[in-house]
Design a protein around this motif. Structure first.
Motif, PDB file in Angstrom:
ATOM      1  N   SER A 216      55.855  41.725  25.870  1.00  0.00           N
ATOM      2  CA  SER A 216      55.426  42.529  27.014  1.00  0.00           C
ATOM      3  C   SER A 216      54.397  43.554  26.568  1.00  0.00           C
ATOM      4  O   SER A 216      54.495  44.116  25.476  1.00  0.00           O
ATOM      5  N   GLU A 217      53.418  43.757  27.418  1.00  0.00           N
ATOM      6  CA  GLU A 217      52.359  44.715  27.113  1.00  0.00           C
ATOM      7  C   GLU A 217      52.356  45.794  28.173  1.00  0.00           C
ATOM      8  O   GLU A 217      52.534  45.503  29.353  1.00  0.00           O
ATOM      9  N   ALA A 218      52.167  47.031  27.746  1.00  0.00           N
ATOM     10  CA  ALA A 218      52.159  48.129  28.714  1.00  0.00           C
ATOM     11  C   ALA A 218      50.767  48.291  29.332  1.00  0.00           C
ATOM     12  O   ALA A 218      50.634  48.734  30.470  1.00  0.00           O
ATOM     13  N   LEU A 219      49.743  47.911  28.598  1.00  0.00           N
ATOM     14  CA  LEU A 219      48.378  48.093  29.097  1.00  0.00           C
ATOM     15  C   LEU A 219      48.012  47.022  30.122  1.00  0.00           C
ATOM     16  O   LEU A 219      48.613  45.942  30.143  1.00  0.00           O
ATOM     17  N   GLY A 220      47.004  47.315  30.919  1.00  0.00           N
ATOM     18  CA  GLY A 220      46.457  46.310  31.841  1.00  0.00           C
ATOM     19  C   GLY A 220      45.421  45.480  31.103  1.00  0.00           C
ATOM     20  O   GLY A 220      45.397  45.468  29.866  1.00  0.00           O
ATOM     21  N   VAL A 221      44.543  44.812  31.843  1.00  0.00           N
ATOM     22  CA  VAL A 221      43.567  43.948  31.161  1.00  0.00           C
ATOM     23  C   VAL A 221      42.435  44.736  30.514  1.00  0.00           C
ATOM     24  O   VAL A 221      41.736  44.226  29.640  1.00  0.00           O
ATOM     25  N   GLU A 222      42.233  45.968  30.939  1.00  0.00           N
ATOM     26  CA  GLU A 222      41.217  46.858  30.368  1.00  0.00           C
ATOM     27  C   GLU A 222      39.863  46.144  30.237  1.00  0.00           C
ATOM     28  O   GLU A 222      39.425  45.467  31.132  1.00  0.00           O
ATOM     29  N   GLU A 223      39.255  46.261  29.047  1.00  0.00           N
ATOM     30  CA  GLU A 223      37.885  45.719  28.911  1.00  0.00           C
ATOM     31  C   GLU A 223      37.857  44.196  28.762  1.00  0.00           C
ATOM     32  O   GLU A 223      36.790  43.595  28.713  1.00  0.00           O
ATOM     33  N   ARG A 224      39.030  43.556  28.686  1.00  0.00           N
ATOM     34  CA  ARG A 224      39.041  42.090  28.545  1.00  0.00           C
ATOM     35  C   ARG A 224      39.099  41.392  29.915  1.00  0.00           C
ATOM     36  O   ARG A 224      39.334  40.178  29.973  1.00  0.00           O
ATOM     37  N   TYR A 227      37.071  38.083  30.481  1.00  0.00           N
ATOM     38  CA  TYR A 227      37.667  36.912  29.823  1.00  0.00           C
ATOM     39  C   TYR A 227      38.962  36.518  30.530  1.00  0.00           C
ATOM     40  O   TYR A 227      39.234  35.337  30.782  1.00  0.00           O
ATOM     41  N   TYR A 228      39.740  37.522  30.886  1.00  0.00           N
ATOM     42  CA  TYR A 228      41.059  37.263  31.461  1.00  0.00           C
ATOM     43  C   TYR A 228      40.962  36.502  32.775  1.00  0.00           C
ATOM     44  O   TYR A 228      41.798  35.646  33.075  1.00  0.00           O
ATOM     45  N   GLU A 229      39.936  36.796  33.539  1.00  0.00           N
ATOM     46  CA  GLU A 229      39.750  36.100  34.816  1.00  0.00           C
ATOM     47  C   GLU A 229      39.632  34.587  34.634  1.00  0.00           C
ATOM     48  O   GLU A 229      39.971  33.817  35.522  1.00  0.00           O
ATOM     49  N   GLU A 305      41.922  45.509  41.298  1.00  0.00           N
ATOM     50  CA  GLU A 305      40.985  46.647  41.358  1.00  0.00           C
ATOM     51  C   GLU A 305      40.186  46.805  40.068  1.00  0.00           C
ATOM     52  O   GLU A 305      39.240  47.590  40.009  1.00  0.00           O
ATOM     53  N   ALA A 306      40.586  46.108  39.004  1.00  0.00           N
ATOM     54  CA  ALA A 306      39.915  46.291  37.713  1.00  0.00           C
ATOM     55  C   ALA A 306      38.476  45.794  37.796  1.00  0.00           C
ATOM     56  O   ALA A 306      38.172  44.858  38.534  1.00  0.00           O
ATOM     57  N   THR A 307      37.578  46.449  37.024  1.00  0.00           N
ATOM     58  CA  THR A 307      36.183  46.000  37.039  1.00  0.00           C
ATOM     59  C   THR A 307      36.102  44.585  36.458  1.00  0.00           C
ATOM     60  O   THR A 307      36.874  44.230  35.587  1.00  0.00           O
ATOM     61  N   GLN A 308      35.187  43.823  36.930  1.00  0.00           N
ATOM     62  CA  GLN A 308      34.977  42.420  36.538  1.00  0.00           C
ATOM     63  C   GLN A 308      36.062  41.483  37.073  1.00  0.00           C
ATOM     64  O   GLN A 308      36.127  40.329  36.687  1.00  0.00           O
ATOM     65  N   VAL A 309      36.951  41.998  37.950  1.00  0.00           N
ATOM     66  CA  VAL A 309      37.984  41.126  38.510  1.00  0.00           C
ATOM     67  C   VAL A 309      37.706  40.928  39.993  1.00  0.00           C
ATOM     68  O   VAL A 309      37.401  41.889  40.721  1.00  0.00           O
ATOM     69  N   ASN A 310      37.803  39.682  40.418  1.00  0.00           N
ATOM     70  CA  ASN A 310      37.619  39.343  41.820  1.00  0.00           C
ATOM     71  C   ASN A 310      38.692  40.053  42.656  1.00  0.00           C
ATOM     72  O   ASN A 310      39.876  40.011  42.304  1.00  0.00           O
ATOM     73  N   SER A 311      38.282  40.674  43.748  1.00  0.00           N
ATOM     74  CA  SER A 311      39.251  41.471  44.516  1.00  0.00           C
ATOM     75  C   SER A 311      40.304  40.592  45.208  1.00  0.00           C
ATOM     76  O   SER A 311      41.285  41.105  45.749  1.00  0.00           O
ATOM     77  N   GLU A 312      40.088  39.272  45.176  1.00  0.00           N
ATOM     78  CA  GLU A 312      41.123  38.374  45.723  1.00  0.00           C
ATOM     79  C   GLU A 312      41.652  37.440  44.633  1.00  0.00           C
ATOM     80  O   GLU A 312      42.169  36.355  44.909  1.00  0.00           O
TER      81      GLU A 312
END
Ligand SMILES: NC(=O)c1ccc[n+]([C@@H]2O[C@H](COP(=O)([O-])OP(=O)(O)OC[C@H]3O[C@@H](n4cnc5c(N)ncnc54)[C@H](OP(=O)(O)O)[C@@H]3O)[C@@H](O)[C@H]2O)c1
Length: 500
Positions: A216-224, A227-229, A305-312
């Motif tokens: 488990s990770e406490a952080l969100g996707v942050e600057e990745r 790639y994560y998308e 809401e993260a930058t570089q992430v599609n809002s849907e």
């Protein structure tokens, strides 16, 4: 120096984040320990036109968290050379080979070369091809290729990439990094299992009820996020790291602790990994995506809401599922796995839950007197060690039992002294030891396993995303997955009395 290794490193992506954050500090620690001394050199390549002096400064900056005398750092960076290089341009490889040849002679490197692909996987095939066609592979010394994840996007792309690389390198020259395998405690799974009769003799379906792996990770996707998308938690964590941990837990004892013998067992046990039918995948896997939440007065944004992430976006940031090995040792024992971003706590651990005794001879007055499950916990991160939950008599009159946790964990300070995963992996590659790298036969099987789940998910859009608040332990469905089997997650930092 007795332990000194001799090699030329050629790093593709020498100006990138991975090189700065992991590779240069790890190489420096190997230098401080004498594994790298007089007979090594590093060529860093990337497109930007840096001078050697500037490159040396970048490397010094990357070592800022390591205590070291300035003259030692200067002596280390002197072995580094920068070469502006576009990996798609064949002519640039000619210049690279000239420099490699020169350094080989200058440092007496015996034609030993380690190629490190610290850049986007799109380029791996091109680089491998050019290394062969432009004669950068040597015939006299060793040639080893270190490749970063992700290795493919699904089985077909992984196979295609593998074929491209295999046209220049043999399987035993390829070191596919899974940095989880470099972690001290994952290696200690072998020590705990194969060094203790009381554990290994119980290590089967007669005594073990289920095994739980949590990353488990406490952080969100942050600057990745970008790639994560294109990946999601299944590809990012389950297909590789979690499957590797499950494999180490499930494999048979190797004939010896050598790379070849361990690999043989890992590949063998993965052949018994049950590949779900689409129907089973739908039932055995749960996906989630984190929603916004306010934790300790701070608002944490949702994945969408993260930058570089599609809002849907329907990309999963959480996966829980069930893996099964269909062999004599493990038939009937589920391996529950769980990973996600923005969960309650950063923790990597394995909980091995033993079967209950055939009966409880102690008077059961109430449900609370029920004997607790015996659990062996292997802690991987942030603390390293292991714990064993046993039942003991409560002090005082009457007869009540209570669970007691025997814990052995390294303090944070001791853990800090452990070689970083990358340092260990680089040394393994220098030694030609492939134990902690992934073989194609392992990867191909875990891709086949993950592909079924991905396919099912691609066919049906999730209707409830986002479905878990940041700071929780994932969607409710992940708990239900175990409840359905009459089980529960041992690790639950959300409860007032954790782990109970
Ligand atoms: N960063 C991490 O912590 C981490 C962790 C695990 C895995 N990885 C993996 O490691 C790899 C590298 O990640 P990263 O974070 O270091 O990426 P990054 O910071 O974006 O670095 C990419 C590097 O590639 C170079 N590059 C791009 N196009 C090029 C071209 N055509 N020819 C030559 N060089 C080129 C870039 O320099 P120029 O722009 O100057 O060319 C840069 O040095 C990826 O596969 C990633 O998935 C990274």
């Amino acid at each position: 120096m007795q332990n000194e290794k001799v090699a030329l490193f050629i790093i593709f992506g020498g100006s990138g984040d991975l090189a700065r954050r992991k590779l240069y500090p790890s190489l420096f620690r190997l230098y401080q320990k004498g594994y790298l001394d007089q007979h090594f050199a590093v060529i860093g390549t990337a497109r930007r036109p840096w001078t050697d002096d500037y490159y040396h400064q970048v490397i010094s900056d990357s070592l800022s968290s390591i205590q070291a005398p300035t003259d030692q750092i200067a002596a280390f960076t002197d072995h580094f050379y920068y070469q502006a290089h576009d990996v798609t341009n064949s002519e640039h490889y000619v210049v690279l080979e000239n420099l490699a040849e020169k350094l080989d002679q200058k440092y007496d490197l015996q034609n030993n070369r380690i190629f490190y692909m610290a850049m986007s996987p799109n380029f791996f095939g091109t680089i491998a091809k050019h290394l062969k066609t432009e004669n950068i592979l040597t015939t006299a010394g060793f040639n080893r290729l270190i490749i970063e994840k992700p290795f493919g996007h699904d089985y077909n792309s992984a196979e295609e990439l593998n074929e491209q690389i295999r046209s220049s390198f043999t399987e035993n020259q390829i070191y596919r990094i899974d940095h989880y395998l470099g972690k001290e405690m994952v290696q200690n799974i072998s020590a705990i299992r194969f060094g203790n009769n009381i554990i290994e003799s119980l290590w089967n379906n007669r005594y073990i009820d289920n095994i739980q792996i949590t990353l488990s990770e406490a952080l969100g996707v942050e600057e990745r996020a970008g790639y994560y998308e294109s990946a999601g938690a299944m590809r990012d964590m389950v297909q590789n790291h979690i499957s590797q941990i499950a494999t180490l837990l499930a494999m048979e004892p190797p004939v010896s602790f050598s790379a070849a013998d361990i690999r043989r067992e890992k590949i063998k046990v993965l052949r018994s990994l049950h590949i779900d039918t689409p129907e089973e995948a739908r039932r055995n896997f749960v996906r989630g995506q984190y929603a916004a939440a306010t934790v300790d007065g701070t608002r944490l944004e949702s994945y969408r809401e993260a930058t570089q992430v599609n809002s849907e976006s329907n990309v999963e940031t959480f996966v829980a599922g069930k893996m099964e090995f269909e062999n004599y040792r493990w038939a009937g024992v589920p391996f529950y796995v769980r990973t996600g971003k923005r969960l309650a706590k950063k923790e990597t651990r394995v909980d091995v839950v033993f079967k209950q005794l055939p009966m409880n001879i102690f008077e059961t007055i109430s449900d609370e007197d029920k004997l607790s499950d015996n659990v062996l916990t292997i802690y991987v991160e942030p603390t390293e060690g292991f714990g064993l939950r046993v039942n003991a008599k409560r002090l005082g009159q009457g007869f009540e039992t209570r669970p007691v946790d025997l814990d052995f964990r390294h303090s944070a300070a001791a853990a800090g002294n452990n070689p970083e995963a990358y340092e260990r992996l680089l040394l393994d590659a220098l030694n030609g030891d492939s134990t902690n790298f992934t073989h194609w036969d392992e990867l191909s099987q875990t891709w086949k396993f993950a592909d079924v789940v991905e396919k099912v998910w691609a066919e049906t859009k999730p209707t409830d995303f986002p479905n878990y608040p940041s700071g929780s332990m994932g969607p409710v469905a992940a708990d239900k997955l175990l409840q359905r089997d009459g089980r529960y997650w041992i690790y639950n930092p959300m409860q007032a009395t954790p782990d109970k």
